[in-house]
Design a protein around this motif. Structure first.
Motif, short mmCIF file in Angstrom:
data_model
loop_
_atom_site.label_atom_id
_atom_site.label_comp_id
_atom_site.label_asym_id
_atom_site.label_seq_id
_atom_site.Cartn_x
_atom_site.Cartn_y
_atom_site.Cartn_z
N ASN A 149 0.81 -1.22 0.00
CA ASN A 149 0.00 0.00 0.00
C ASN A 149 0.84 1.27 0.00
N GLU A 150 2.03 1.19 0.60
CA GLU A 150 2.79 2.40 0.87
C GLU A 150 3.94 2.67 -0.10
N PHE A 151 4.48 1.62 -0.72
CA PHE A 151 5.71 1.76 -1.49
C PHE A 151 5.61 1.11 -2.85
N ASP A 152 6.45 1.58 -3.77
CA ASP A 152 6.65 0.95 -5.06
C ASP A 152 8.12 0.59 -5.20
N ILE A 153 8.40 -0.63 -5.68
CA ILE A 153 9.76 -0.98 -6.07
C ILE A 153 10.05 -0.21 -7.36
N THR A 154 11.05 0.65 -7.34
CA THR A 154 11.25 1.57 -8.46
C THR A 154 12.37 1.17 -9.40
N TRP A 155 13.27 0.31 -8.96
CA TRP A 155 14.32 -0.16 -9.86
C TRP A 155 14.93 -1.44 -9.30
N GLY A 156 15.66 -2.13 -10.17
CA GLY A 156 16.34 -3.35 -9.74
C GLY A 156 15.95 -4.60 -10.51
N ASP A 157 14.98 -4.50 -11.43
CA ASP A 157 14.64 -5.62 -12.30
C ASP A 157 14.38 -6.90 -11.51
N GLY A 158 13.50 -6.78 -10.50
CA GLY A 158 13.10 -7.95 -9.71
C GLY A 158 13.94 -8.20 -8.48
N ARG A 159 14.97 -7.37 -8.25
CA ARG A 159 15.82 -7.58 -7.07
C ARG A 159 15.19 -7.04 -5.79
#
Length: 286
Positions: free
Chosen positions: A28-38
């Protein structure tokens, strides 16, 4: 009357539980913004970031905040983490950005992590303080907190303040108070400077390196469409805005002095080689 009070208490407890669940859910609070699945969210209540030779990873909050009280539990990269940096910070955008930094500088096995802190206002930083920790931050989760209100910024570890940066606008020092910031975190390779000034390089045979996050808690003013949730009567997480004027009481001041006396290893306000013409003016209030 007793049953009525019981119902009220029950509703209040359910409401508090729902609030804590909302703020603990990384989905709800965050988005994974980079790392290609890491970067991964596991069951909503655990988030992990990983680093290998190809890439690190990172996440950011969906909301922007203008002042807040933030807790995050982290368990840092174990073993030989030399060259790696786990960063957990608030930042705005633009060339004159504001930023409040926790950075954890990796180490050789058996050496202590270095906790690096910094405050940027209107694009100007260079306000570093560094600390060792009084525990192994890789063995278990520990709580790293930021209190940011119009009067001060306080960095705390497991409830112990380690640094206070006061509003010194009265003597001409810009203070972060006008630009909304998002919460960010990243795990990345910085072996050109992170461990012993870059002398110790990342050992990629130890990869992937992983840091873990849980128990995110927040009391903050959410900014959306130029309006703050604290401009009225209700803060974003339930209406208690006492943190907006919170300061260190006597006990916390004593804990701050304890942490700085025993665990601070660098303070820009005492680096005369770096500032031969005199220390920055906010050092008078440090």
């Amino acid at each position: 009357m007793a049953s009525y009070i019981s119902r009220i208490l029950f509703v209040a407890l359910i409401s508090l539980a729902a609030t804590s669940l909302v703020f603990a859910d990384f989905n709800n609070e965050f988005d994974i913004t980079w790392g290609d699945g890491r970067g991964k969210v596991i069951n909503g209540d655990l988030l992990t970031l990983s680093l290998d030779k190809a890439s690190g990873s990172g996440f950011e909050s969906r909301n922007e905040y203008l002042f807040g009280k933030i807790d995050m539990q982290l368990k840092l990269v174990p073993g030989n983490s030399a060259g790696t940096v786990t960063a957990y910070y608030l930042s705005s955008k633009g060339s004159n950005w504001d930023e409040i930094d926790f950075e954890f500088l990796g180490n050789l096995s058996g050496d202590p992590y270095i906790l690096h802190t910094n405050v940027f206002s209107q694009g100007k930083g260079n306000r570093e303080q560094q600390f060792y920790l009084w525990f192994d931050p890789t063995a278990d989760f520990h709580t790293y907190s930021i209190l940011w209100n119009p009067q001060r910024i306080v960095f705390s570890v497991d409830g112990t303040p380690i640094r206070e940066f006061k509003n010194a606008e009265s003597i001409g020092v810009p203070f972060p108070k006008a630009q909304p910031m998002r919460i960010h975190s990243s795990l990345w390779n910085a072996d050109d400077w992170a461990t012993r000034g870059g002398l110790v390089k990342t050992d990629w045979s130890q990869a992937p390196f992983t840091a873990s996050y849980r128990n995110f808690k927040l009391d903050a003013c959410v900014v959306a469409s130029g309006k703050s949730s604290c401009s009225g009567t209700a803060a974003s997480s339930g209406g208690n805005q006492s943190w907006l004027s919170e300061e260190l009481d006597i006990t916390k001041q004593e804990r701050l002095r304890w942490a700085q006396k025993n665990y601070m290893i660098y303070n820009y306000c005492s680096d005369s080689k770096r500032f031969p013409q005199g220390f920055p003016p906010e050092c008078q209030m440090a």
